[in-house]
Design a protein around this motif. Structure first.
Motif, PDB file in Angstrom:
ATOM      1  N   ASP A  34       0.554  -1.502  -0.298  1.00  0.00           N
ATOM      2  CA  ASP A  34       0.381  -0.452   0.128  1.00  0.00           C
ATOM      3  C   ASP A  34       0.680   0.975   0.117  1.00  0.00           C
ATOM      4  OD1 ASP A  34      -2.651   1.901  -0.254  1.00  0.00           O
ATOM      5  OD2 ASP A  34      -2.293   1.253   2.382  1.00  0.00           O
ATOM      6  N   GLY A  35       1.003   1.901  -1.218  1.00  0.00           N
ATOM      7  CA  GLY A  35       2.243   2.708  -1.243  1.00  0.00           C
ATOM      8  C   GLY A  35       3.835   2.881  -1.000  1.00  0.00           C
ATOM      9  N   GLY A  36       3.576   1.777  -1.676  1.00  0.00           N
ATOM     10  CA  GLY A  36       5.745   0.926  -1.563  1.00  0.00           C
ATOM     11  C   GLY A  36       5.946   1.317  -2.823  1.00  0.00           C
ATOM     12  N   LYS A  37       7.012   0.673  -2.881  1.00  0.00           N
ATOM     13  CA  LYS A  37       7.956   1.047  -4.880  1.00  0.00           C
ATOM     14  C   LYS A  37       9.027  -0.224  -4.741  1.00  0.00           C
ATOM     15  CE  LYS A  37       9.178   5.652  -5.039  1.00  0.00           C
ATOM     16  NZ  LYS A  37       8.928   6.824  -5.395  1.00  0.00           N
ATOM     17  N   LEU A  38       8.959  -0.723  -5.135  1.00  0.00           N
ATOM     18  CA  LEU A  38      10.637  -1.979  -4.742  1.00  0.00           C
ATOM     19  C   LEU A  38      11.604  -1.144  -6.401  1.00  0.00           C
ATOM     20  CD1 LEU A  38      12.171  -3.701  -4.762  1.00  0.00           C
ATOM     21  CD2 LEU A  38      11.255  -5.247  -6.056  1.00  0.00           C
ATOM     22  N   GLN A  39      12.725  -0.819  -6.150  1.00  0.00           N
ATOM     23  CA  GLN A  39      13.434  -0.618  -7.455  1.00  0.00           C
ATOM     24  C   GLN A  39      14.610  -1.412  -8.037  1.00  0.00           C
ATOM     25  OE1 GLN A  39      15.982   2.982  -8.105  1.00  0.00           O
ATOM     26  NE2 GLN A  39      14.089   3.614  -9.487  1.00  0.00           N
ATOM     27  N   LEU A  40      14.921  -1.880  -8.604  1.00  0.00           N
ATOM     28  CA  LEU A  40      16.308  -2.485  -8.955  1.00  0.00           C
ATOM     29  C   LEU A  40      16.698  -2.073  -9.627  1.00  0.00           C
ATOM     30  CD1 LEU A  40      14.871  -6.229  -9.441  1.00  0.00           C
ATOM     31  CD2 LEU A  40      15.336  -5.106  -7.088  1.00  0.00           C
ATOM     32  N   ARG A  41      18.438  -1.668 -10.198  1.00  0.00           N
ATOM     33  CA  ARG A  41      19.540  -1.039 -10.704  1.00  0.00           C
ATOM     34  C   ARG A  41      20.259  -1.864 -11.190  1.00  0.00           C
ATOM     35  NH1 ARG A  41      19.181   4.691  -8.912  1.00  0.00           N
ATOM     36  NH2 ARG A  41      20.279   4.265  -7.299  1.00  0.00           N
ATOM     37  N   ALA A  42      20.741  -2.242 -12.292  1.00  0.00           N
ATOM     38  CA  ALA A  42      21.790  -2.653 -12.816  1.00  0.00           C
ATOM     39  C   ALA A  42      22.939  -0.989 -13.239  1.00  0.00           C
ATOM     40  CB  ALA A  42      22.164  -3.684 -13.684  1.00  0.00           C
ATOM     41  N   MET A  43      23.664  -1.284 -12.961  1.00  0.00           N
ATOM     42  CA  MET A  43      25.046  -0.053 -14.044  1.00  0.00           C
ATOM     43  C   MET A  43      26.233  -0.888 -14.483  1.00  0.00           C
ATOM     44  SD  MET A  43      25.575   3.653 -12.797  1.00  0.00           S
ATOM     45  CE  MET A  43      24.699   3.704 -12.169  1.00  0.00           C
ATOM     46  N   GLN A  80      42.776  10.276 -15.354  1.00  0.00           N
ATOM     47  CA  GLN A  80      41.442   9.847 -14.708  1.00  0.00           C
ATOM     48  C   GLN A  80      41.716   8.690 -14.951  1.00  0.00           C
ATOM     49  OE1 GLN A  80      39.373  10.339 -12.817  1.00  0.00           O
ATOM     50  NE2 GLN A  80      38.098   8.906 -13.295  1.00  0.00           N
ATOM     51  N   HIS A  81      40.959   7.686 -14.066  1.00  0.00           N
ATOM     52  CA  HIS A  81      41.546   6.123 -13.706  1.00  0.00           C
ATOM     53  C   HIS A  81      39.807   5.853 -15.082  1.00  0.00           C
ATOM     54  CE1 HIS A  81      38.324   6.282 -11.058  1.00  0.00           C
ATOM     55  NE2 HIS A  81      38.736   6.754 -10.051  1.00  0.00           N
ATOM     56  N   PRO A  82      39.738   4.619 -15.363  1.00  0.00           N
ATOM     57  CA  PRO A  82      38.520   3.490 -15.787  1.00  0.00           C
ATOM     58  C   PRO A  82      37.805   3.290 -14.801  1.00  0.00           C
ATOM     59  CG  PRO A  82      40.506   1.894 -16.272  1.00  0.00           C
ATOM     60  CD  PRO A  82      40.953   3.723 -15.236  1.00  0.00           C
ATOM     61  N   HIS A  83      36.633   3.218 -14.741  1.00  0.00           N
ATOM     62  CA  HIS A  83      35.536   2.859 -13.820  1.00  0.00           C
ATOM     63  C   HIS A  83      35.132   1.296 -13.932  1.00  0.00           C
ATOM     64  CE1 HIS A  83      34.183   7.065 -14.427  1.00  0.00           C
ATOM     65  NE2 HIS A  83      34.073   6.894 -12.575  1.00  0.00           N
ATOM     66  N   ASP A  84      35.050   0.639 -12.797  1.00  0.00           N
ATOM     67  CA  ASP A  84      34.410  -0.797 -13.313  1.00  0.00           C
ATOM     68  C   ASP A  84      33.731  -1.095 -14.584  1.00  0.00           C
ATOM     69  OD1 ASP A  84      36.006  -2.401 -10.724  1.00  0.00           O
ATOM     70  OD2 ASP A  84      35.971  -0.425 -11.030  1.00  0.00           O
ATOM     71  N   LEU A  85      33.442  -2.719 -14.709  1.00  0.00           N
ATOM     72  CA  LEU A  85      32.631  -2.815 -15.754  1.00  0.00           C
ATOM     73  C   LEU A  85      31.237  -2.677 -14.247  1.00  0.00           C
ATOM     74  CD1 LEU A  85      31.149  -4.557 -17.712  1.00  0.00           C
ATOM     75  CD2 LEU A  85      32.129  -6.679 -15.926  1.00  0.00           C
ATOM     76  N   PHE A  86      31.024  -3.420 -13.176  1.00  0.00           N
ATOM     77  CA  PHE A  86      30.130  -3.412 -12.478  1.00  0.00           C
ATOM     78  C   PHE A  86      30.438  -2.188 -11.446  1.00  0.00           C
ATOM     79  CE2 PHE A  86      31.039  -8.217 -13.332  1.00  0.00           C
ATOM     80  CZ  PHE A  86      28.937  -8.362 -13.368  1.00  0.00           C
ATOM     81  N   MET A  87      29.336  -0.626 -12.286  1.00  0.00           N
ATOM     82  CA  MET A  87      29.157   0.615 -11.592  1.00  0.00           C
ATOM     83  C   MET A  87      28.098  -0.208 -10.125  1.00  0.00           C
ATOM     84  SD  MET A  87      30.149   2.869 -14.780  1.00  0.00           S
ATOM     85  CE  MET A  87      29.597   4.637 -13.591  1.00  0.00           C
ATOM     86  N   GLU A  88      26.764  -0.498 -10.460  1.00  0.00           N
ATOM     87  CA  GLU A  88      26.002  -0.702  -9.387  1.00  0.00           C
ATOM     88  C   GLU A  88      25.643  -1.919 -10.080  1.00  0.00           C
ATOM     89  OE1 GLU A  88      22.990   2.092  -7.386  1.00  0.00           O
ATOM     90  OE2 GLU A  88      22.778   2.951  -9.055  1.00  0.00           O
ATOM     91  N   LEU A  89      24.841  -2.552  -8.394  1.00  0.00           N
ATOM     92  CA  LEU A  89      23.650  -3.608  -8.779  1.00  0.00           C
ATOM     93  C   LEU A  89      23.208  -3.343  -7.835  1.00  0.00           C
ATOM     94  CD1 LEU A  89      26.160  -7.174  -9.853  1.00  0.00           C
ATOM     95  CD2 LEU A  89      24.723  -5.570 -11.056  1.00  0.00           C
ATOM     96  N   SER A  90      21.866  -2.789  -7.249  1.00  0.00           N
ATOM     97  CA  SER A  90      21.181  -2.232  -6.422  1.00  0.00           C
ATOM     98  C   SER A  90      20.057  -2.574  -6.152  1.00  0.00           C
ATOM     99  CB  SER A  90      21.659  -1.273  -6.258  1.00  0.00           C
ATOM    100  OG  SER A  90      20.862  -0.513  -6.989  1.00  0.00           O
ATOM    101  N   ALA A  91      19.392  -2.579  -5.101  1.00  0.00           N
ATOM    102  CA  ALA A  91      18.091  -3.146  -4.797  1.00  0.00           C
ATOM    103  C   ALA A  91      17.635  -2.012  -4.197  1.00  0.00           C
ATOM    104  CB  ALA A  91      17.524  -4.430  -4.772  1.00  0.00           C
ATOM    105  N   ARG A  92      16.038  -1.523  -3.762  1.00  0.00           N
ATOM    106  CA  ARG A  92      15.559  -0.069  -3.198  1.00  0.00           C
ATOM    107  C   ARG A  92      14.654  -0.193  -2.884  1.00  0.00           C
ATOM    108  NH1 ARG A  92      16.375   6.371  -2.705  1.00  0.00           N
ATOM    109  NH2 ARG A  92      14.369   6.644  -1.368  1.00  0.00           N
TER     110      ARG A  92
END
Length: 384
Positions: free
Chosen positions: A72-81, A112-124
């Motif tokens: 009731d009014g919540g939300k789930l977000q999954l994110r991969a970068m 400037q260093h390169p960024h990693d292959l996996f920048m984000e794997l998250s759930a909120r």
């Protein structure tokens, strides 16, 4: 669909609600809203002075998000970068006066260093806990703790600037942390949150996911007085962030403010990095992007930073702090490519301020310039 998305795409940070929505492709699949976002830069840069280099390189990022209502009014977000920047090699690309991380076991200086292959794997997960009050939990094997402003590649005020800030390791170097948990409360005009995370910056193997340690912590408070403004104050105690300085911790205090209105976005920040044990080093920046006419953009950034990593071990100036500045001004022309993409073509020039003591290493008046083409999935707000 917009109600499922947060007004920030960098960990749990908040941007002004009046800012431009993130360009991307959206699809509804039942209760799920799916979004794909990404970009690729082709950049040629000529960094001036004796330490400068001219080089071509590619920067990139791809993001996949899925969000749905919960209860009731919540939300789930999954994110991969993800990023393909590990392909450019561990030395990254030329960026005069930039420091931080290593390549081949040696400190990166003026690169400037390169960024990693996996920048984000998250759930909120967001759930209402009282009228006008929402609690949230963010869990990420790879993610960003509640420290500093939104990472520079996600700030609308920096979206067309091809250079990473030379203040990056004072403000948002924790945006790729291997192990993050953040809990917080948010109201209509504020957000308070706390994180535990891994303090060590990514190692030179840019392709893997490193073991989480959860040895560091941070606190952040954000105030959003109206849709145009966002201000935050944060503090983090980071354990041994630099691989070449084992046993040297960091206390980082960061304040930032962002503004957004149709056609204009700006961000400013100040940071105090306290080495433990060691000295305190400060940094500040102001940046902005202004759509002077449809498709025509001016952008810029001014930075000032105390840096004691400009010379390698064995050099007489190793470990000496110097206050240096960088001012960048650029222009970009954007054009749509059908309905699914956009191309920005532009360039930027930079000038520097530094003590005379650095003339032998950097020249008296080094100047740099960059030319770029940026391909973006989806279309920026001004082109729709």
């Amino acid at each position: 669909m917009a109600a499922l998305m947060h007004d920030g795409v960098s960990g749990t940070s908040r941007l002004p609600a009046a800012g431009p929505p993130m360009a991307g492709l959206h699809v509804m699949a039942g209760d799920w809203m799916l979004m794909a976002h990404g970009y690729g830069w082709g950049v040629y840069t000529d960094q001036g002075g004796p330490r400068g280099r001219d080089e071509g390189f590619v920067e990139s990022m791809a993001m996949l998000m899925a969000a749905r209502p919960v209860g009731d009014g919540g939300k789930l977000q999954l994110r991969a970068m993800f990023s393909a920047e590990p392909l450019m090699g561990d030395r990254g690309y030329p960026n005069l006066f930039a420091t931080g991380e290593t390549a081949g076991g040696r400190a990166l200086i003026d690169r400037q260093h390169p960024h990693d292959l996996f920048m984000e794997l998250s759930a909120r997960l967001d759930l209402p806990v009282a009228p006008g009050l929402t609690g949230f939990l963010y869990v990420a094997p790879v993610g960003e703790p509640a420290l500093g402003p939104s990472a520079f590649m996600h700030r609308p005020s920096a979206r067309l600037n091809p250079d990473a800030p030379i203040t990056h390791h004072w403000f948002d170097s924790t945006h790729i942390a291997f192990g993050v948990m953040t809990a917080g409360l948010s109201g209509r005009h504020w957000q308070a949150e706390a994180s535990v995370f891994t303090g060590r910056e990514p190692d030179e193997d840019r392709w893997d996911i490193e073991r989480p340690r959860f040895d560091s912590w941070s606190l952040r408070a954000t105030w959003l007085p109206d849709e145009h403004w966002s201000a935050s104050l944060s503090y983090g105690r980071i354990e041994s962030p630099e691989v070449l300085h084992v046993g040297e911790d960091e206390g980082r205090l960061v304040a930032s403010i962002a503004y957004a209105a149709p056609g204009f976005t700006a961000t400013a920040g100040w940071s105090r990095k306290q080495r433990i044990p060691g000295r305190a080093l400060q940094a500040g920046f102001v940046e902005g992007n202004w759509a002077i006419r449809p498709r025509h953009n001016l952008f810029g950034r001014v930075e000032l930073v105390d840096n004691d990593e400009l010379f390698p071990e064995g050099d007489p100036l190793h470990g000496r702090p110097f206050t240096v500045g960088k001012a960048t001004l650029g222009y970009a022309y954007e054009l749509p490519l059908g309905r699914a993409a956009a191309l920005a073509l532009g360039g930027a020039g930079s000038a520097y301020a530094k003590p005379d003591r650095l003339d032998a290493a950097y020249g008296r008046t080094p100047l740099s310039f960059s030319l770029f083409a940026k391909l973006t999935l989806g279309q920026p707000a001004g082109l729709r």
